[in-house]
Enzyme design. Structure first.
Site, PDB file in Angstrom:
ATOM      1  N   LYS A  31       0.812  -1.219   0.000  1.00 54.72           N
ATOM      2  CA  LYS A  31       0.000   0.000   0.000  1.00 54.72           C
ATOM      3  C   LYS A  31       0.847   1.271   0.000  1.00 54.72           C
ATOM      4  O   LYS A  31       0.442   2.297  -0.556  1.00 54.72           O
ATOM      5  CB  LYS A  31      -0.963   0.005   1.194  1.00 54.72           C
ATOM      6  CG  LYS A  31      -1.838  -1.241   1.286  1.00 54.72           C
ATOM      7  CD  LYS A  31      -2.671  -1.459   0.040  1.00 54.72           C
ATOM      8  CE  LYS A  31      -3.394  -2.781   0.068  1.00 54.72           C
ATOM      9  NZ  LYS A  31      -4.024  -3.124  -1.211  1.00 54.72           N
ATOM     10  N   GLU A  67      -2.680   7.650   7.688  1.00 54.44           N
ATOM     11  CA  GLU A  67      -3.440   8.508   6.776  1.00 54.44           C
ATOM     12  C   GLU A  67      -4.345   9.376   7.608  1.00 54.44           C
ATOM     13  O   GLU A  67      -4.696   9.017   8.733  1.00 54.44           O
ATOM     14  CB  GLU A  67      -4.377   7.663   5.904  1.00 54.44           C
ATOM     15  CG  GLU A  67      -3.764   7.011   4.697  1.00 54.44           C
ATOM     16  CD  GLU A  67      -4.796   6.176   3.947  1.00 54.44           C
ATOM     17  OE1 GLU A  67      -4.375   5.546   2.970  1.00 54.44           O
ATOM     18  OE2 GLU A  67      -5.976   6.144   4.335  1.00 54.44           O
ATOM     19  N   HIS A  89     -15.504  -2.379   7.865  1.00 55.27           N
ATOM     20  CA  HIS A  89     -14.816  -2.343   6.579  1.00 55.27           C
ATOM     21  C   HIS A  89     -15.192  -3.491   5.656  1.00 55.27           C
ATOM     22  O   HIS A  89     -14.531  -3.706   4.643  1.00 55.27           O
ATOM     23  CB  HIS A  89     -13.290  -2.286   6.761  1.00 55.27           C
ATOM     24  CG  HIS A  89     -12.859  -1.165   7.664  1.00 55.27           C
ATOM     25  ND1 HIS A  89     -12.754   0.138   7.243  1.00 55.27           N
ATOM     26  CD2 HIS A  89     -12.558  -1.160   8.978  1.00 55.27           C
ATOM     27  CE1 HIS A  89     -12.394   0.901   8.262  1.00 55.27           C
ATOM     28  NE2 HIS A  89     -12.262   0.149   9.333  1.00 55.27           N
ATOM     29  N   ARG A 124      -8.051  -7.813  -8.898  1.00 58.33           N
ATOM     30  CA  ARG A 124      -8.803  -9.061  -9.118  1.00 58.33           C
ATOM     31  C   ARG A 124     -10.234  -8.697  -9.473  1.00 58.33           C
ATOM     32  O   ARG A 124     -10.601  -7.528  -9.425  1.00 58.33           O
ATOM     33  CB  ARG A 124      -8.821  -9.858  -7.815  1.00 58.33           C
ATOM     34  CG  ARG A 124      -9.370  -9.019  -6.669  1.00 58.33           C
ATOM     35  CD  ARG A 124      -9.468  -9.777  -5.374  1.00 58.33           C
ATOM     36  NE  ARG A 124      -9.528  -8.878  -4.232  1.00 58.33           N
ATOM     37  CZ  ARG A 124     -10.616  -8.265  -3.798  1.00 58.33           C
ATOM     38  NH1 ARG A 124     -11.757  -8.452  -4.400  1.00 58.33           N
ATOM     39  NH2 ARG A 124     -10.577  -7.472  -2.751  1.00 58.33           N
TER      40      ARG A 124
END
Lengths: 175, 495
Positions: free
Chosen positions: B116, B200, B235, B292
């Site tokens: 990431k 973040e 999430h 994907r």
């Protein structure tokens, strides 16, 4: 033979709450008391798992399946419920019997007797078929829930019975 | 030329890929663990291979068994589906090294987006806006504290090694920082074998909007519009829809070209999804890319009329994209609900058990992607997805109403499902007014001890009271006729 009709009491737990259903028999429309409230209803069965109830002119379509332990799964318009039976009186299909079985096989729905497979005085084994009846277009086999001796057979082939009718009485044979 | 493909997956997605393979003239081969021997994806394939013990590590995550099965069956390709090894660059490379085609991107693209931190750096270079935060891993609590103060709380600690909601912690004040760093690193270590974390800015009530991209091996890359997946729990997505009403065509085009730039930056091939967060001022920020096919791909298929899995096969076969960006059109609105074997009344814990009855809706405009049938045993070894119900309508309100209709006719008896919860969400005023954001379920109290409350129809109790299965339960199936032959009765062949 007398038509000895009994009130069939079924008790179910859904989650934490307990609910009581009294099937009080009668010719169609059938009568019942659900959690203390009286209801007149008619019921039709479609295939193995679908029931269509008509109450107060309104139609409700339900799906039902029974688990290994006698619990019932019911789907009603997208809502699913799991009902665990706590039987005090014997339903004709046994379910969970905690405590002494009364040995009374009772019709829980109106129907017609197709076969009578036992006679008074006959010894029967646990799981031995005793009565075959037709109820809501399906053939239902009622069996002895324990080893016993048939005390009474209250019906004959071809007879129409109401919900609550006592069909066969079996005395347990102590081991 | 791919003639046979091994599908390295199970349940509804394996069934979906089987169908697409057949439509492309490719023979589908599947694998199954001991827990799945009665599964639909086994019976629908041309061949199916047992890969042993149920534990995912021993079966669907065991690359050696998967590749061996593919070679044994004479397959030219392996399709990884979603989850399992679909985003394992190592697996993709092993497949290629074995001389097989991996139906998906190059392993280098998977690694680039899999890390990431590296992905954020690539995006910044490609002029794709990223969620404000640091572009390197945290190497000390002191550094974390400094960066967090620069960003200003609340912030998010996130795993660098993978996504899917794992290794994430919200930090609202400096005291929470150190324990959050530890917890996230621990979770990341166990989920991705990689303890690196970064931070973040935590966006308040963002919308989660992702763009479907498709690229061939000639560099042609297009976007197939967006999906909104804001209704989430921890999430994990619960309801997805396409398109996202918050976007106007101008913003849609901007996000679409950003997504295409993102895909090109990693030399992407095949189907992929670029995820963005959109804040209250309609600024969008790159979150991550999923390399994907995704669970929610059907809503894109419903509004574009395209079959993404078939396109995956075509691209893997070396074909060019059969359309240009301008030729891609969208029509109407689609909503998807995921049906898992979980109990919303019991903190969404998996609810294994036997499926006594399964009945899916058959309604015009409703699509069901299912891996289940009556009689199947749902185990706890894998993600408990049962099926997806997707409804299309000429606009969002029509799709919403159709979805409610479809769920009312979806019958799954024997395990708990969130269908009652989904119906309540779909009927909620905030959902109707598309006030959707990632805190939706929490804000409207859907997560607190959900009770499908209110009235219990008396017919439900009556049904249980009067119902008798055909063979009375006490007989335990040992009825008069214990074989199907006895039930049929006597019959003769011929005259």
């Amino acid at each position: 033979m007398e038509d000895r009709r009994l009130t069939v009491e079924r008790i179910f737990k859904i989650g934490e709450k307990t609910h009581t259903v009294l099937l009080t028999g009668g010719v169609r429309p059938c009568k019942a008391t659900v959690d203390g409230k009286e209801i007149e209803y008619d019921v039709d069965r479609v295939g193995e798992n679908e029931l269509v109830f008509t109450t107060l002119g309104k139609q409700t379509r339900l799906f039902i399946a029974q688990g290994k332990g006698g619990e019932a799964y019911v789907n009603c318009e997208g809502r699913t419920f799991k009902l665990s039976p706590i039987d005090r009186d014997f339903g004709a299909n046994g379910g969970e019997s905690g405590g002494v079985s009364s040995g009374r096989l009772i019709a829980s729905m109106p129907g017609r007797i197709l076969q009578v497979l036992s006679q008074p005085g006959q010894e029967v084994q646990e799981n031995q078929p005793v009565i075959i009846m037709e109820s809501m277009k399906m053939e239902i086999t009622l069996t002895a829930l324990f080893n016993g001796k048939v005390e009474e057979v209250n019906v004959k082939v071809g007879q129409q019975v109401d919900a609550g009718a006592l069909l066969v009485k079996i005395e347990p044979i102590s081991k | 030329m791919i003639k046979k493909v091994l599908i390295a997956n199970r349940s509804e997605i394996a069934v979906r890929i089987i169908r697409a393979a057949r439509e492309e003239g490719i023979s589908p081969v599947t694998v199954y663990s001991d827990a799945d021997k009665d599964a639909l994806h086994v019976r629908l394939a041309d061949e199916s291979y047992n890969i042993g013990l149920p534990l995912a590590k021993e079966s669907y995550l065991n690359s050696e068994k998967l590749i061996t099965s593919a070679l044994k069956a004479g397959c030219q390709a392996i399709h990884p589906g979603y989850g399992f090894l679909s985003e394992s660059a190592v697996f993709a490379k092993q497949v290629e090294d074995a001389g097989l085609i991996f139906v998906g991107p190059l392993h280098s693209s998977i690694s680039a987006m899999g890390d990431k931190i590296r992905a954020r750096n690539l995006m910044t270079k490609a002029e794709v806006p990223v969620v404000p935060g640091i572009l390197a891993e945290i190497d000390s609590t002191k550094q974390a504290r400094k960066e967090a103060e620069k960003l200003r709380y609340p912030i998010l600690v996130k795993a660098a090694g993978g996504g899917g909601g794992k290794g994430i912690r919200v930090v609202r004040n400096p005291d929470e920082l150190e324990p959050a760093l530890e917890a996230a690193a621990r979770e990341a270590g166990s989920a991705f074998n990689d303890r690196r974390v970064y931070i973040e800015k935590y966006m308040v009530r963002p919308r989660h909007i992702e763009i479907q991209v498709m690229a061939d091996s000639f560099g042609n890359t297009v976007h197939l519009f967006e999906r909104e997946c804001s209704i989430q729990r921890r999430h994990q997505k619960v309801i997805e829809e396409a398109p996202a009403l918050i976007l106007d065509d101008a913003m849609r085009a901007k996000m679409g070209s950003a997504a295409v730039r993102a895909a090109k930056a990693v030399n992407y091939r095949g189907a992929g999804t670029v995820e963005f967060l959109v804040d209250e001022n309609r600024n969008f920020y790159f979150l991550e890319m999923n390399t994907r096919i995704q669970v929610e791909h059907p809503v894109t298929e419903m509004i574009t009329g395209l079959d993404l899995v078939r396109l995956q096969f075509q691209i893997a076969n070396g074909a060019k994209l059969p359309f240009s960006q301008e030729q891609i059109q969208r029509r109407g609105h689609a909503i998807e609900c995921r049906i898992y074997a979980e109990d919303p009344e019991n903190d969404f814990l998996p609810s294994p058990g036997k499926l006594h009855l399964v009945s899916m809706p058959h309604i015009p405009g409703v699509r069901v992607d299912s891996g289940i049938e009556s009689g199947l045993e749902v185990s706890t070894f894998y993600d408990p997805i049962l099926c997806k119900v997707i409804a299309w309508g000429e606009n969002r309100e029509a799709a919403r109403k159709r979805m409610i209709l479809a769920l009312r006719e979806t019958v799954v008896l024997g395990v708990s499902t969130p269908i009652s919860l989904l119906l309540e969400i779909l009927n909620h005023q905030a959902f109707i007014e598309w006030e959707t954001h990632t805190g939706f379920l929490e804000e409207h109290g859907f997560l607190q001890k959900f009770r499908p409350g209110k009235d219990l129809p008396p017919e439900v109790l009556l049904a249980a009271a009067v119902y008798q299965p055909r063979k009375s339960m006490a007989s335990g199936g040992k009825a008069l006729s214990s074989t199907p032959w006895a039930e049929i009765g006597s019959w003769k062949i011929g005259g």
